[in-house]
Enzyme design. Structure first.
Site, PDB file in Angstrom:
ATOM      1  CB  CYS A 160      -0.895   0.038   1.232  1.00  0.00           C
ATOM      2  SG  CYS A 160      -1.286  -1.567   1.892  1.00  0.00           S
TER       3      CYS A 160
ATOM      4  CB  VAL B  17       5.598 -22.822  -4.013  1.00  0.00           C
ATOM      5  CG1 VAL B  17       4.774 -24.105  -3.996  1.00  0.00           C
ATOM      6  CG2 VAL B  17       6.497 -22.754  -2.779  1.00  0.00           C
TER       7      VAL B  17
END
Lengths: 458, 458
Positions: free
Chosen positions: A44, A81
């Site tokens: 943010c 992954v």
């Protein structure tokens, strides 16, 4: 070998889950995979780093890989992954730098893959000079390009929170900025009347707004770079740089492939303890769906504050404790140039969709006593259920000191308070902080009058 | 002749009651007596008028006598009610300008006489140059004296909200200011640790604090003016001007004489609709006592926000409507130099007195994301009940943007929330407004940890 926890994703949710689990149960083996270059950072904050308000990238990092390692977490940076095998209880990974591959076994798995930016399927979307602003590396790339000095005109696609924050950041840097959005007012999660005030503020800052219009194509120059955005209505907006600010969707691809149940909203389905439908598999952050306490629906809300809380809850539970995430009520806040805007609960559109019947009321007031130096305008709008007067939603727009008042109303909604009780609340008063009737209380008075007037019509 | 309502006192409570009653039932005859020169003004704004932050006296007036008259209220300025005859249902009045006297009959009476400043019974207290700051006319007199330019040294007696606000106002005007207070830390309604932070802020502003010391006498010069304050410990503090900031007590003399029941706390006893023990006699504002929702006690809290709400409730009920005042929880806020401080619920001392057993926790954080420009320090302290974890009280001290967060915690207390649920609240987050964990949420986390740690000890 101790119990092994594998965490996929090292930002807010994954980092919090790993930290809490390890802290609660130090003999856990915790392995955290992160495909980017940073852990536990504030996505943010990227617009403010781009604008220059925040000076260094490292300011945005709450916890570095080294700090996680010092806490006993085995952090694997730049490692993605690529598969989850729930039968064998292993993840398959690939090193993004060296191309190495391997597997890692787990007893518990935390799925915290975050979100991916929405990319409209239009010609030219993959050209050079088209940026998403999602992860810290995106921000770095964008900043490098802007620092280069050859960019003069920026088109931002999408006028939501991120789109406007990026637009403002570019404007602060002295660039010509145009924002394109499908809605008639920017930040479509606000009611149109509040959105119109935001639109005025944005335009006053010198940012061009192209509303009720979409992106049809991105034109690519002979150098292979984006050079203009063509809208659905046929306008051609020249651009040295295009930024996508269309929001995000949950990154659930790996979960779906592995057979981890996905919810109706498109996020990973979790219960209050952040357990997925698979034993020993947890999920948290932008990739999951949350229970909305007013609509009763499952919703996806990508916000760092939820990600942190959900990660903490997952970590506590993995570490043998007990914690729950009680859902969301749609609170959001943003600063747009010198204006502040915030919302909580349901907007009018959302309240209708959820089946509520309601009245609305709003008031224009000041953030401090009207006579006090620095008193700024504030508008508070309330949406209250017919008959019961229960507060269903609130929106605030104004200047400095206005928007954070939304928290008070969020807590009213959380507690299912009626506007008649809200107007009597013992809120703080002194001239440097509020008029003698806080704007929030006046709005509740007006909403209560609207509820009463509606009852008399029946 | 229609039904007649007589209102004693034309400031916040009386003015609101008169306005609401007349608005709801336009055929009421409403007569409002005010002994001062202004109606419906902000007494809380007087310090800022003295400092010069607020430029004109008229800025402090929300509703002038002319405006009240335009709304159909028969306003009698500079007219003091000197007696209430409940048998004959008349009030006796005296004109302060012309010495005229008379009686006014009533069907309904609103007792809204406000409060009177505490005056320590010490030698010299009635000398020239000793000021209270209670009504607008006090402020005018004090301002005239300061504008005169011959005052250099001011001693403020009392280090509560008003005392410190006046001290700051005098300091802003470049005067030498000393504050004398009996407590070891200023603003005794805060816990000492928070009070110590406030003391540091006050001293950093160049205001001298003389603490744990009282006023024994005011020395009077040969010209009949106060020239020094002598403390209980024997210190002599030279003063060109002495300001009393010792707080106020309810002005109940007329009520007591008339036989209107006074409550245990010293204020006029009222029920939730602001009815006194006498049929058709109502009371509101600083002169009444309120129910404290946590201690269960009756308390006197002199605050404009309560006065306005209570006056409104009385007026609605007199006008044939239905409204109640649901009590207070001790919320207060103040700005002291560049610092802000606020409290809600019970302080440690108050919680002990009320019989609660509790734990405390506090956190130092920032008002915005730590990396965001303008992030200011904020300390949040929480007092949570043992075992249940129910939030009993909170205190905030910090710089710009800190203290108004107290409203969120006031609403948590109002709804009897536990700190475990508070830490999960969906509060607004964006870097310009809060760290990803709002300080309020971190404090709740810490308080919850303290509750858990306490349980484990059992």
């Amino acid at each position: 070998m101790g119990r092994r926890v594998v965490v996929i994703g090292g930002d807010a949710a994954g980092g919090s889950a790993a930290s809490q689990a390890k802290k609660r149960q130090p003999d856990l083996d915790v392995v955290m995979f992160e495909r980017g270059r940073a852990t536990s950072y504030s996505a943010c904050g990227i617009p403010y780093w781009i604008s220059g308000a925040v000076e260094t990238e490292s300011s945005l990092v709450a916890r570095t890989p080294a700090q996680h390692r010092a806490a006993g977490i085995d952090v694997r940076m730049r490692t993605e992954v690529v598969g989850i095998d729930l039968d064998r209880r292993v993840v398959r990974w690939r090193g993004l730098e060296d191309g190495g591959e391997g597997t890692e076994p787990f007893d518990d798995l935390v799925y915290a893959t975050g979100s991916v930016p929405m990319r409209p399927p239009v010609p030219g979307i993959d050209a050079a000079g088209v940026y998403g602003v999602q992860v810290l590396d995106d921000g770095a790339a964008l900043r490098t390009e802007l620092d280069d000095g050859s960019v003069r005109r920026v088109v931002v696609v999408g006028g939501g929170y991120i789109g406007l924050e990026i637009a403002e950041a570019c404007r602060v840097r002295g660039l010509e900025v145009t924002v394109v959005d499908l809605s008639a007012t920017p930040v479509g999660t606000f009611d149109p009347d509040v959105g119109a005030t935001i639109a005025d503020a944005v335009r006053a800052e010198g940012i061009e707004l192209v509303l009720s219009d979409g992106v049809a194509a991105i034109e690519v120059g002979s150098d292979g770079r984006a050079c203009a955005v063509v809208t659905a209505s046929g306008r051609e907006l020249p651009a040295d740089l295009v930024v996508l600010g269309l929001g995000v969707r949950p990154n659930v691809q790996l979960a779906r492939e592995a057979g981890i149940p996905i919810g109706t909203s498109g996020g990973v389905a979790v219960d209050a303890r952040m357990r997925t439908g698979i034993d020993g598999v947890w999920a948290a952050g932008d990739c999951v769906e949350s229970w909305h306490r007013l609509s009763g629906q499952r919703v996806v809300v990508a916000l760092g504050t939820h990600a942190n809380k959900q990660g903490r809850v997952a970590g506590i539970n993995i570490g043998g404790g007990y914690a729950t995430f009680p859902g969301v009520i749609g609170t959001a806040i943003t600063k747009i140039c010198d204006w502040e805007a915030a919302r909580t609960g349901l907007s009018s559109t959302e309240a209708e969709a959820a089946g509520y019947s309601f009245v609305t009321a709003w008031v224009d007031s000041t953030t401090k006593a009207g006579y006090f130096p620095g008193a700024s305008p504030i508008r508070v709008k309330m949406i209250a259920e017919r008959r019961s007067g229960r507060l269903l939603g609130a929106q605030i727009v104004g200047r400095e000191g206005a928007a954070k008042r939304i928290d008070a109303l969020a807590i009213c909604i959380w507690n299912e308070m009626g506007v008649d009780e809200i107007l009597s609340l013992d809120l703080s008063y002194a001239p440097p902080f509020a008029p003698v009737w806080d704007p929030v209380l006046i709005a509740a008075r007006k909403a209560f009058e609207a509820v009463e007037a509606d009852v008399r019509k029946l």
